[in-house]
Design an enzyme around this catalytic site. Sequence first.
Site, short mmCIF file in Angstrom:
data_model
loop_
_atom_site.label_atom_id
_atom_site.label_comp_id
_atom_site.label_asym_id
_atom_site.label_seq_id
_atom_site.Cartn_x
_atom_site.Cartn_y
_atom_site.Cartn_z
N GLY A 1 54.55 45.54 -38.14
CA GLY A 1 54.11 46.52 -37.16
C GLY A 1 53.15 45.84 -36.19
CB ALA A 2 53.21 45.51 -32.50
CD GLN B 1 61.69 47.26 -41.12
OE1 GLN B 1 62.87 47.59 -41.20
NE2 GLN B 1 61.29 46.19 -40.46
CG ASP C 1 57.33 45.24 -32.22
OD1 ASP C 1 56.68 44.61 -33.07
OD2 ASP C 1 58.03 46.22 -32.51
#
Length: 358
Positions: free
Chosen positions: A55-56, A205, A246
């Site tokens: 996750g960014a 995910q 992202d």
Amino acid sequence: MRERLLAAERVKAIEWRDGTLRLLDQRLLPQEEVWLEHESAAEVAKAIRDMVVRGAPAIGISAAYGIVLGARARLAQGGDWRAALEEDFRLLADSRPTAVNLFWALNRMRDRLERMKEGDQPLAVLEAEAISIHESDREANLTMAQLGMELIRKQQGSPQNILTHCNTGALATGGFGTALGVIRAAHLEGLVNRIYADETRPWLQGSRLTAWELANEGIPVSLNVDSAAAHLMKTENITWVIVGADRITANGDVANKIGTYQLAVNAMHHGVRFMVVAPSSTIDMNLESGEDIPIEERDGRELLEIGGRRVAAEVDAYNPVFDVTPADLIDAIVTERGVVERPDAERMAALMSRKRLH
């Protein structure tokens, strides 16, 4: 609303405790909840690369703490510790190429390092900056949750069916979530009938993380294979697709988990609104369009093997992790600075000139 959002928070993925970075190993969820301790920049870079943390926003936060750990080791070694720390900056920057939050956080840590004054305690200064990055992300999530929820309510005040992709919750951020944060807020306001979560191959995910997060909070969720999305839009009265990002470029193009682009194409065809939720640290104004975004490709074995056993013999695999959704397929980009509807270069520039709302 803020107090209700905080009361609903149940999951976290990152802890900074007694000079150690603790990360919830997301590769093992939901079967096991295992926390791993990291005490060096190299360990943090490996955790990012191996997707212990993903996750960014969470990647950026972890990298910031990685610099603190690197500085501690370099200071203990003596000599020109600042020059030596550059190796840790490089190591962390190389861990994942697409998520711009990683580079944003590292640049912020470097900038703070360069602004230190004589007499400052380097380790204390860098630790305070990393903690600030972590706390700011959590606050940004709360602001975005409110703004995104208001967009949903503006379109339709009754409970709605919403489709989401990958994982954009507390596990992917400093707390609460981006797209899932909006969904949580909408649920608290009675605006959610059901969430449909794409499983999100090949790391699953959606099934391992998103469904787990939502079920833990009692939010109605159904899991679907990625290829069912268009059928769902046609048959299940989906009103919104809500995703994270992202990297977002200066013209509003969005790089996100592979499969996002086809969701946006299908959403436009079916008249479903498409929302992207991401902090302004995800926006890269140095890139003109999505064509400039580097797209990470991972090992083909992620597709060719299941449980360590080969399922497709004598073939290669194409395994890009992200794709780019053009801005003209996006109805709204929600950030902590505000909302951009129908994003383009002019509107993105106006957004980035604003101060933060939180």
